[in-house]
Motif scaffolding. Structure first.
Motif, PDB file in Angstrom:
ATOM      1  N   VAL A 283       0.865  -1.181   0.000  1.00  0.00           N
ATOM      2  CA  VAL A 283       0.000   0.000   0.000  1.00  0.00           C
ATOM      3  C   VAL A 283       0.902   1.232   0.000  1.00  0.00           C
ATOM      4  CG1 VAL A 283      -1.721   1.347   1.257  1.00  0.00           C
ATOM      5  CG2 VAL A 283      -1.909  -1.147   1.180  1.00  0.00           C
ATOM      6  N   LEU A 284       0.667   2.117  -0.935  1.00  0.00           N
ATOM      7  CA  LEU A 284       1.479   3.327  -1.082  1.00  0.00           C
ATOM      8  C   LEU A 284       0.588   4.549  -0.914  1.00  0.00           C
ATOM      9  CD1 LEU A 284       4.084   4.884  -1.982  1.00  0.00           C
ATOM     10  CD2 LEU A 284       3.247   4.629  -4.329  1.00  0.00           C
ATOM     11  N   VAL A 285       1.021   5.500  -0.090  1.00  0.00           N
ATOM     12  CA  VAL A 285       0.297   6.750   0.106  1.00  0.00           C
ATOM     13  C   VAL A 285       1.266   7.895  -0.181  1.00  0.00           C
ATOM     14  CG1 VAL A 285      -1.085   8.156   1.676  1.00  0.00           C
ATOM     15  CG2 VAL A 285      -1.086   5.664   1.909  1.00  0.00           C
ATOM     16  N   GLY A 286       0.877   8.795  -1.084  1.00  0.00           N
ATOM     17  CA  GLY A 286       1.745   9.919  -1.418  1.00  0.00           C
ATOM     18  C   GLY A 286       0.942  11.056  -2.032  1.00  0.00           C
ATOM     19  N   ILE A 287       1.627  12.173  -2.215  1.00  0.00           N
ATOM     20  CA  ILE A 287       0.960  13.351  -2.777  1.00  0.00           C
ATOM     21  C   ILE A 287       1.897  14.017  -3.767  1.00  0.00           C
ATOM     22  CG2 ILE A 287       1.726  14.884  -0.909  1.00  0.00           C
ATOM     23  CD1 ILE A 287      -1.046  16.253  -1.115  1.00  0.00           C
ATOM     24  N   ARG A 288       1.353  14.499  -4.879  1.00  0.00           N
ATOM     25  CA  ARG A 288       2.170  15.157  -5.900  1.00  0.00           C
ATOM     26  C   ARG A 288       1.339  16.258  -6.564  1.00  0.00           C
ATOM     27  NH1 ARG A 288       3.340  10.289  -9.892  1.00  0.00           N
ATOM     28  NH2 ARG A 288       3.602   9.246  -7.882  1.00  0.00           N
ATOM     29  N   ARG A 289       2.032  17.194  -7.170  1.00  0.00           N
ATOM     30  CA  ARG A 289       1.354  18.320  -7.814  1.00  0.00           C
ATOM     31  C   ARG A 289       0.815  17.910  -9.169  1.00  0.00           C
ATOM     32  NH1 ARG A 289       1.074  23.634  -6.995  1.00  0.00           N
ATOM     33  NH2 ARG A 289       2.596  23.522  -5.302  1.00  0.00           N
ATOM     34  N   ARG A 290      -0.420  18.360  -9.429  1.00  0.00           N
ATOM     35  CA  ARG A 290      -1.053  18.174 -10.723  1.00  0.00           C
ATOM     36  C   ARG A 290      -1.699  19.496 -11.115  1.00  0.00           C
ATOM     37  NH1 ARG A 290       1.812  14.714 -11.311  1.00  0.00           N
ATOM     38  NH2 ARG A 290       1.490  12.504 -11.811  1.00  0.00           N
ATOM     39  N   GLY A 291      -0.983  20.298 -11.917  1.00  0.00           N
ATOM     40  CA  GLY A 291      -1.484  21.624 -12.293  1.00  0.00           C
ATOM     41  C   GLY A 291      -1.522  22.530 -11.076  1.00  0.00           C
ATOM     42  N   SER A 292      -2.675  23.135 -10.826  1.00  0.00           N
ATOM     43  CA  SER A 292      -2.812  24.050  -9.689  1.00  0.00           C
ATOM     44  C   SER A 292      -3.267  23.327  -8.427  1.00  0.00           C
ATOM     45  CB  SER A 292      -3.835  25.147 -10.030  1.00  0.00           C
ATOM     46  OG  SER A 292      -5.114  24.573 -10.296  1.00  0.00           O
ATOM     47  N   ARG A 293      -3.414  21.998  -8.507  1.00  0.00           N
ATOM     48  CA  ARG A 293      -3.881  21.236  -7.356  1.00  0.00           C
ATOM     49  C   ARG A 293      -2.855  20.166  -6.965  1.00  0.00           C
ATOM     50  NH1 ARG A 293      -9.780  19.138  -8.918  1.00  0.00           N
ATOM     51  NH2 ARG A 293      -8.631  18.449 -10.766  1.00  0.00           N
ATOM     52  N   MET A 294      -3.084  19.586  -5.777  1.00  0.00           N
ATOM     53  CA  MET A 294      -2.260  18.470  -5.319  1.00  0.00           C
ATOM     54  C   MET A 294      -3.113  17.206  -5.379  1.00  0.00           C
ATOM     55  SD  MET A 294       0.396  20.236  -4.753  1.00  0.00           S
ATOM     56  CE  MET A 294       1.417  18.855  -4.247  1.00  0.00           C
ATOM     57  N   ARG A 295      -2.514  16.113  -5.847  1.00  0.00           N
ATOM     58  CA  ARG A 295      -3.239  14.849  -5.939  1.00  0.00           C
ATOM     59  C   ARG A 295      -2.701  13.886  -4.893  1.00  0.00           C
ATOM     60  NH1 ARG A 295      -2.850  11.096 -11.177  1.00  0.00           N
ATOM     61  NH2 ARG A 295      -1.310  10.005  -9.912  1.00  0.00           N
ATOM     62  N   LEU A 296      -3.561  13.535  -3.942  1.00  0.00           N
ATOM     63  CA  LEU A 296      -3.189  12.593  -2.884  1.00  0.00           C
ATOM     64  C   LEU A 296      -3.633  11.201  -3.327  1.00  0.00           C
ATOM     65  CD1 LEU A 296      -3.642  13.167   0.925  1.00  0.00           C
ATOM     66  CD2 LEU A 296      -3.957  10.929  -0.087  1.00  0.00           C
ATOM     67  N   ASP A 297      -2.675  10.288  -3.479  1.00  0.00           N
ATOM     68  CA  ASP A 297      -2.957   8.944  -3.986  1.00  0.00           C
ATOM     69  C   ASP A 297      -2.873   7.909  -2.870  1.00  0.00           C
ATOM     70  OD1 ASP A 297      -3.263   9.779  -6.629  1.00  0.00           O
ATOM     71  OD2 ASP A 297      -1.100   9.646  -7.015  1.00  0.00           O
ATOM     72  N   VAL A 298      -3.818   6.990  -2.874  1.00  0.00           N
ATOM     73  CA  VAL A 298      -3.751   5.786  -2.045  1.00  0.00           C
ATOM     74  C   VAL A 298      -3.797   4.615  -3.020  1.00  0.00           C
ATOM     75  CG1 VAL A 298      -4.822   4.423  -0.231  1.00  0.00           C
ATOM     76  CG2 VAL A 298      -4.894   6.921  -0.104  1.00  0.00           C
ATOM     77  N   VAL A 299      -2.654   3.944  -3.176  1.00  0.00           N
ATOM     78  CA  VAL A 299      -2.500   2.884  -4.183  1.00  0.00           C
ATOM     79  C   VAL A 299      -2.249   1.563  -3.475  1.00  0.00           C
ATOM     80  CG1 VAL A 299      -1.275   2.182  -6.273  1.00  0.00           C
ATOM     81  CG2 VAL A 299      -1.473   4.614  -5.699  1.00  0.00           C
ATOM     82  N   ASP A 300      -2.920   0.512  -3.937  1.00  0.00           N
ATOM     83  CA  ASP A 300      -2.709  -0.810  -3.316  1.00  0.00           C
ATOM     84  C   ASP A 300      -2.595  -1.880  -4.386  1.00  0.00           C
ATOM     85  OD1 ASP A 300      -5.371  -2.215  -3.849  1.00  0.00           O
ATOM     86  OD2 ASP A 300      -6.100  -0.428  -2.806  1.00  0.00           O
ATOM     87  N   THR A 301      -2.112  -3.031  -3.967  1.00  0.00           N
ATOM     88  CA  THR A 301      -2.023  -4.208  -4.847  1.00  0.00           C
ATOM     89  C   THR A 301      -3.078  -5.227  -4.439  1.00  0.00           C
ATOM     90  OG1 THR A 301      -0.350  -5.214  -3.416  1.00  0.00           O
ATOM     91  CG2 THR A 301       0.441  -3.851  -5.246  1.00  0.00           C
ATOM     92  N   GLY A 302      -4.245  -4.711  -4.034  1.00  0.00           N
ATOM     93  CA  GLY A 302      -5.298  -5.573  -3.509  1.00  0.00           C
ATOM     94  C   GLY A 302      -6.134  -6.237  -4.575  1.00  0.00           C
ATOM     95  N   ILE A 303      -7.372  -6.602  -4.188  1.00  0.00           N
ATOM     96  CA  ILE A 303      -8.223  -7.425  -5.053  1.00  0.00           C
ATOM     97  C   ILE A 303      -8.756  -6.654  -6.258  1.00  0.00           C
ATOM     98  CG2 ILE A 303      -8.895  -8.938  -3.164  1.00  0.00           C
ATOM     99  CD1 ILE A 303     -11.462  -7.353  -2.893  1.00  0.00           C
ATOM    100  N   GLY A 304      -8.872  -5.326  -6.147  1.00  0.00           N
ATOM    101  CA  GLY A 304      -9.343  -4.515  -7.259  1.00  0.00           C
ATOM    102  C   GLY A 304     -10.781  -4.827  -7.645  1.00  0.00           C
ATOM    103  N   PHE A 305     -11.251  -4.178  -8.700  1.00  0.00           N
ATOM    104  CA  PHE A 305     -12.623  -4.385  -9.181  1.00  0.00           C
ATOM    105  C   PHE A 305     -12.709  -3.823 -10.590  1.00  0.00           C
ATOM    106  CE2 PHE A 305     -12.111  -0.996  -6.120  1.00  0.00           C
ATOM    107  CZ  PHE A 305     -12.343   0.126  -6.870  1.00  0.00           C
ATOM    108  N   ASN A 306     -13.759  -4.215 -11.308  1.00  0.00           N
ATOM    109  CA  ASN A 306     -13.897  -3.743 -12.683  1.00  0.00           C
ATOM    110  C   ASN A 306     -14.709  -2.451 -12.732  1.00  0.00           C
ATOM    111  OD1 ASN A 306     -16.761  -4.393 -12.843  1.00  0.00           O
ATOM    112  ND2 ASN A 306     -16.114  -6.545 -12.919  1.00  0.00           N
TER     113      ASN A 306
END
Length: 540
Positions: free
Chosen positions: A305-328
């Motif tokens: 599980v990865l949690v991070g934040i990065r700039r996207r244009g005039s906003r910041m994008r906070l991501d929560v990324v996992d290698t879990g079960i996912g869904f369609n």
């Protein structure tokens, strides 16, 4: 008035016979020159009075005798009417005909002093005008009645809305009070269970203790979710954006979920950052908590599980990324519905399916944007877009959170204050098992009366918020005044309102929510004990 020939007069007489109006022409001496049949018919005149050279005064005298000119002396009425006709170049008047019809008289002075008079039957027009007037009056009355009815309905709706708002407010207050009362015994049960789990390790009671812990956790999650939904839907949550260090926001996730991730053999990575965002810290923190909790819950052991934040244009994008079960993609909408869970997720973890519903409500309440990308069997990425602001200094930059200490390694002096004796007993048992030197009190008066702090200076204080005679925040201030201004302290409370958290943070006081999670409590104690403090000052 002269005509060039008798033929011309005959031609004029024939022409005016086709007019729908009654027409009569008088010369300068007010004697009739010519008239048409319509004139005679409208005024109902005898033939003798439509002969050429008939005086206008004779015609008016006839009408006066008949009563067409009103009440008064006939001679006076006739003279008055003649004066009116000759007084102005043109005139218009209305009178009632012999048959009761409404007649409109129009007169025009001729250049040689003569007079042209025309009569029109305007009965239908007058009736139409009166009907229109009656209709307008009826319409105005109906508008007034409808307006009065709408005003009454609006007043009733406003009253109903006010009652509904009051009921929502009362419901929110009731739920807040009820949650405190319900979470207190649940907190004691969680603390007792935590002690039982640690003491029951490697015994036959270990599985039973863990089952009790899982059941209590499920109860806590249900209550927390329902309370959050109630506060959001009732409008009790009012976002208060302020500059927030993203490092502080993400560091709390590491402190809270690090132990759980290690327990489940999941690699939790929190990317360090120095950016700042303009958000309501408590509400955005609740969103990230739900997202990180879900990511860990639905990621199999050995995952990441990865949690991070990065700039996207005039906003910041906070991501929560996992290698879990996912869904369609077809399941996206289903994810955010209340009490809705995917079949595979339901097999992996307990829950009611309220976490993402709360996330969606909070995102909407704050006007933020949430994006979702997932592949079934591969993992998911939830991205929360936040307004950026200037970089600010973090209040306490101590680097990455320290790993959880082993059982029995917390050699700290801890003062616990709570107005519930069962909670104190459970807290004392757990902390002593961790190796802490613990003293407990139900109130500040007990501390002062029993001189609990004489010759004993605590490394930190765990203080309940709702005490009997004061608030936990004021109690901490009293202890700091008497023991030293740098006394580390944490507010342990079932009150999850943003206002309490903000008040605590303004005073440099950590917040641990009830029911207390042992891992979060150990992390909070370790962090507090490492804070610097001034030399002790005896309570006098």
């Amino acid at each position: 008035m002269a005509f060039s020939s008798p033929n011309a007069l005959d031609s004029l007489r024939q022409a005016i016979e086709f007019l729908p109006q009654g027409v009569a022409v008088f010369d300068a001496e007010a004697r009739l020159v010519i008239s048409n049949g319509r004139y005679q018919a409208l005024l109902d005149l005898p033939s003798a009075l439509v002969e050429p050279d008939t005086g206008l005064s004779d015609i008016l005298a006839f009408l006066g005798e008949r009563g067409d000119l009103g009440i008064g002396l006939v001679g006076d009425l006739a003279s008055e009417r003649i004066s009116h006709l000759y007084a102005a170049p043109t005139s218009v008047m209305q009178l009632i005909g012999n048959a009761g019809q409404a007649l409109e008289l129009q007169s025009s002075r001729l250049p040689d002093g003569g007079l042209v008079i025309s009569f029109s039957d305007v009965t239908q027009r007058i009736e139409a005008e009166r009907a229109l007037e009656r209709m307008n009056q009826s319409l105005e009355q109906r508008v007034e009645e409808r307006t009065a009815a709408l005003t009454r309905v609006n007043a009733e709706l406003e009253s109903a809305r006010a009652k509904a708002d009051a009921a929502n407010h009362d419901k929110t207050r009731f739920l807040a009070a009820a949650s405190h009362d319900l979470l207190q015994p649940l907190n004691a049960a969680r603390l007792y269970t935590s002690t039982l789990i640690e003491r029951a390790k490697l015994t036959g009671l270990s599985d039973l203790a863990n089952s009790i812990e899982a059941s209590l956790t499920a109860v806590e999650e249900i209550m927390s979710a329902l309370l959050d939904i109630s506060r959001i839907d009732s409008g009790a949550l009012k976002p208060a954006p302020a500059p927030v260090s993203a490092r502080d926001l993400l560091k709390k996730m590491e402190v809270e979920f690090g132990p759980l991730a290690r327990e489940r053999n999941i690699a939790l990575t929190i990317k360090d950052t120095d950016v700042a965002v303009l958000v309501d810290k408590a509400l955005v923190g609740r969103i990230v908590q739900n997202l990180v909790s879900n990511a860990i819950k639905y990621t199999p052991p050995g995952g990441r599980v990865l949690v991070g934040i990065r700039r996207r244009g005039s906003r910041m994008r906070l991501d929560v990324v996992d290698t879990g079960i996912g869904f369609n993609r077809d399941q996206h909408r289903l994810l955010f519905a209340e009490f809705s869970r995917l079949e595979r997720g339901a097999r992996m973890a307990q829950g009611l399916g309220l976490g993402l519903s709360i996330v969606q409500r909070l995102v909407s309440a704050m006007g933020l944007t949430l994006e979702l990308d997932s592949r079934e069997g591969k993992g998911s990425r939830f991205s929360l877009f936040l307004p950026a602001t200037r970089t600010i200094r973090t209040a306490n930059n101590q680097g990455p959170a320290q790993p959880e200490a082993s059982v029995g390694a917390l050699d700290y002096k801890v003062l616990c204050v709570d107005n519930e004796r069962a909670i104190l007993e459970a807290m004392e048992g757990l902390l002593r098992h961790w190796g802490c030197d613990v003293r407990t009190a139900l109130s500040l008066k007990q501390i002062d009366r029993e001189r609990l702090l004489e010759g004993w200076y605590p490394d930190l204080v765990l203080m309940d918020y709702h005490l009997d005679q004061t608030s936990g925040l004021d109690a901490i201030e009293w202890l700091r005044h008497n023991l030293g201004g740098h006394l580390p302290a944490a507010l342990v409370t079932a009150d999850r309102s943003p206002a309490v958290r903000t008040l605590a943070e303004d005073r440099g006081i950590a917040v641990v929510t009830k029911p207390v999670k042992p891992a979060a409590l150990r992390a909070a104690i370790s962090g507090l004990a490492n804070q610097s403090r001034s030399p002790a000052k005896r309570v006098g």
